[in-house]
Design an enzyme around this catalytic site. Structure first.
Site, PDB file in Angstrom:
ATOM      1  N   HIS A  43      37.530  39.629  23.333  1.00 53.73           N
ATOM      2  CA  HIS A  43      37.907  39.322  24.714  1.00 53.73           C
ATOM      3  C   HIS A  43      39.032  40.252  25.168  1.00 53.73           C
ATOM      4  CE1 HIS A  43      38.766  36.512  28.188  1.00 53.73           C
ATOM      5  NE2 HIS A  43      39.954  37.120  28.081  1.00 53.73           N
ATOM      6  N   GLU A  44      40.062  40.355  24.348  1.00 53.27           N
ATOM      7  CA  GLU A  44      41.227  41.157  24.737  1.00 53.27           C
ATOM      8  C   GLU A  44      40.876  42.644  24.821  1.00 53.27           C
ATOM      9  OE1 GLU A  44      44.066  39.931  25.831  1.00 53.27           O
ATOM     10  OE2 GLU A  44      43.075  38.012  25.617  1.00 53.27           O
ATOM     11  N   HIS A  56      39.160  43.656  27.950  1.00 53.44           N
ATOM     12  CA  HIS A  56      40.040  43.916  29.094  1.00 53.44           C
ATOM     13  C   HIS A  56      40.427  45.396  29.133  1.00 53.44           C
ATOM     14  CE1 HIS A  56      40.595  40.028  30.852  1.00 53.44           C
ATOM     15  NE2 HIS A  56      41.097  39.481  29.765  1.00 53.44           N
ATOM     16  N   TYR A 100      43.212  42.612  38.763  1.00 58.07           N
ATOM     17  CA  TYR A 100      43.339  41.305  38.125  1.00 58.07           C
ATOM     18  C   TYR A 100      43.823  40.246  39.116  1.00 58.07           C
ATOM     19  CZ  TYR A 100      43.682  38.474  33.910  1.00 58.07           C
ATOM     20  OH  TYR A 100      43.487  37.534  32.944  1.00 58.07           O
ATOM     21  N   GLU A 131      37.906  38.726  34.091  1.00 65.02           N
ATOM     22  CA  GLU A 131      37.967  37.681  33.068  1.00 65.02           C
ATOM     23  C   GLU A 131      36.576  37.356  32.513  1.00 65.02           C
ATOM     24  OE1 GLU A 131      39.685  35.693  31.085  1.00 65.02           O
ATOM     25  OE2 GLU A 131      41.281  37.093  31.543  1.00 65.02           O
ATOM     26  N   ASP A 145      47.074  31.102  39.175  1.00 64.03           N
ATOM     27  CA  ASP A 145      46.254  31.883  38.243  1.00 64.03           C
ATOM     28  C   ASP A 145      45.724  33.164  38.907  1.00 64.03           C
ATOM     29  OD1 ASP A 145      44.782  32.485  35.910  1.00 64.03           O
ATOM     30  OD2 ASP A 145      43.046  31.327  36.590  1.00 64.03           O
ATOM     31  N   HIS A 151      40.990  32.860  35.884  1.00 65.00           N
ATOM     32  CA  HIS A 151      40.415  32.140  34.742  1.00 65.00           C
ATOM     33  C   HIS A 151      39.607  30.929  35.189  1.00 65.00           C
ATOM     34  CE1 HIS A 151      43.699  34.305  32.701  1.00 65.00           C
ATOM     35  NE2 HIS A 151      42.933  34.247  31.642  1.00 65.00           N
TER      36      HIS A 151
HETATM   37 ZN   LIG Z   1      41.490  37.373  29.512  1.00 64.32          ZN
END
Ligand SMILES: [Zn+2]
Length: 509
Positions: free
Chosen positions: A335-336, A339, A350, A359, A419, A424
């Site tokens: 996941h990271e 990005h 973002y 995301e 957020d 998210h």
């Molecule tokens: Zn993320």
């Protein structure tokens, strides 16, 4: 865990409306055959819309993909991108036109770069040191109804309660803040050791035996895999907060103590993620240029978090109740790192819908990686770690976002300012579409035929790396995904039909 915006370095969250003018995708035979270079063909097509410089020109399965940056007297227009795909006959087949309207632009620049940086530091209000000093770049910023000159300023902070990487857009005439968001990014080079490659063995966080590459130098075996890209490095912070810590050194190349487990997982999961992108998409690390993958484990004490600081993954040990060693999960790592892939390709901002796509893309590739590697595959997402700028909360469900209170249809999307504008939260809508495309099903009365996880991943990867732009919204995403399905499988293919249906099902037109 709280989301970082609720514990933000800056009091109050300022959000401006999404940049005007979403991308438009056109497909067909857009130009006559030509012997000109593909960049010339795309520039010629776009020239009525303004000035452009070439960002990228690369060959792929379908043709030559050309990305252009819109400019004004050489100054880049923030988010102003044109993408063209030129076939082997020199015909332009698909264009994404995300040029920005520049109404009202006049050149009024009162701040220089140093002043913009000083203003940024005053606004961020951080007392300590910056991990990466703020740097300012002059851009043309499409600010709602009119365009202005602005400085885009970004700096990275690690020595605070929550690491951050704020980007501010500061009006070059008035010093006013036009927009801001928080996203960690950008790698720094790493120095490893010089030595010979060996294969180490060890036990990971989940108690499984693993093998991995180490480098022997002097009398130690280091967790340094020099066989992949510019290397995969794992460091030990020794329960302190100084980063990156020291390169993990082991005397006998057998990492089987409890203390070793976090390092084994970090090293192995980084390797698996690297191999996933390489073997599945031919991508050589997140920058497609072999960028080193660095991980630090045993960060701080009982630290219930993990984060990507732009040059490395940093993992806490957890407190043993809420979390165990956070390097244990492959989908967290994938996941990271996704990005980072997004930052180097589509550059999705973002914030708001582009941020929710950002995301979702990370959730999607985290899940495709799990499936591809055969590592506890499911449609749940461990968002129990730090994402660029945002600490997530528990697990998300891609198959049923509503189970975690996230929207699964555009009609019920979140429109508030928490957020980063629900990055998210509204990711649930895209996640649901991706789930339906892979697995099939009926949602809000629309039936979607599933095409499998890997084919879904291929289509989203193409959408991400070819057609999506920094300010893409959900509607641009639909166009990008459907076009990618057509590129890979044909205009009337099952896959293209399913892709369109998957967006119908979640109310994205
Ligand atoms: Zn993320």
């Amino acid at each position: 865990m709280k989301k970082v915006l609720s514990t933000s370095l800056i009091a109050g969250v300022l959000l401006v409306p999404q940049l005007v003018g979403a991308a438009e995708l056109k497909s067909g035979t857009l130009t006559k055959p030509s012997n000109e270079a593909p960049t010339t063909i795309v520039k010629e097509y776009a020239k009525a819309k303004g000035e452009f410089k070439t960002l990228e020109s690369k060959r792929d399965k379908v043709g030559q993909v050309v990305k252009l940056q819109q400019t004004v007297d050489g100054v880049p227009v923030f988010g102003g991108i044109v993408v063209g795909v030129v076939d082997n006959d020199g015909q332009l087949k698909t264009v994404v036109d995300d040029t920005k309207q520049l109404k009202g632009l006049h050149k009024s620049i009162k701040l220089n770069e140093q002043k913009a940086v000083a203003r940024y530091k005053e606004l961020v209000g951080h007392k300590g040191a910056y991990e990466l000093e703020p740097a300012a770049e002059l851009v043309v910023y499409p600010n709602g109804e009119e365009a202005v000159y602005a400085y885009e300023v970004t700096g990275t902070i690690l020595d605070a309660d929550e690491p951050s990487r704020w980007t501010y857009f500061i009006d070059a005439a008035s010093g006013k803040v036009l927009n801001k968001y928080n996203q960690l990014a950008h790698a720094k080079p790493t120095n490893g050791v010089t030595g010979t490659t060996y294969t180490g063995t060890g036990i990971d966080v989940l108690g499984q035996s693993q093998t991995f590459k180490t480098t022997k130098s002097g009398s130690y075996y280091y967790l340094q895999d020099s066989t992949r890209g510019k290397g995969i490095y794992t460091y030990d912070a020794k329960n302190r907060t100084t980063l990156p810590g020291s390169l993990w050194a082991d005397v006998d190349n057998v990492l089987n103590t409890t203390y070793d487990r976090a390092a084994v997982s970090a090293h192995v999961n980084a390797t698996k993620t690297y191999d996933f992108f390489k073997n599945t998409y031919g991508r050589n690390s997140y920058d497609n240029n072999g960028a080193a993958l660095n991980s630090t484990v045993h960060y701080s004490r009982s630290y219930n978090n993990a984060f990507w600081d732009g040059s490395k993954m940093v993992y806490g040990d957890g407190d043993g109740q809420t979390f165990t060693y956070l390097s244990g999960a492959l989908d967290v790592v994938a996941h990271e790192l996704s990005h980072a892939v997004t930052e180097y390709t589509a550059g999705l901002i973002y914030q708001n819908e582009s941020g929710a796509i950002n995301e979702a893309v990370s959730d999607i590739f985290g899940t495709v990686a799990e499936y591809s590697v055969g590592s506890n595959f499911d449609w749940l997402v461990g968002e129990d770690i730090y994402t660029p700028g945002i600490a997530g909360d528990g697990l998300r469900s891609m198959s049923n976002p509503a189970a975690n209170g996230d929207p699964d249809h555009y009609s019920v999307r979140y429109t508030g300012t928490q957020d980063n504008g629900g990055v998210h939260i509204n990711s649930g809508i895209v996640n649901k579409a991706a789930y339906l495309l892979a697995s099939g099903g009926s949602h809000y009365g629309v039936s979607v035929q599933g095409i499998g996880v890997m084919e879904m991943g291929d289509i989203y990867y193409r959408a991400l790396t070819v057609y999506l732009t920094p300010t893409s919204n959900f509607s641009s995403l639909r166009q990008a995904v459907v076009q990618s399905a057509k590129d890979l499988h044909g205009a009337t293919s099952t896959q293209a039909v399913a892709a369109a249906k998957s967006f119908d099902a979640v109310g994205i037109n």
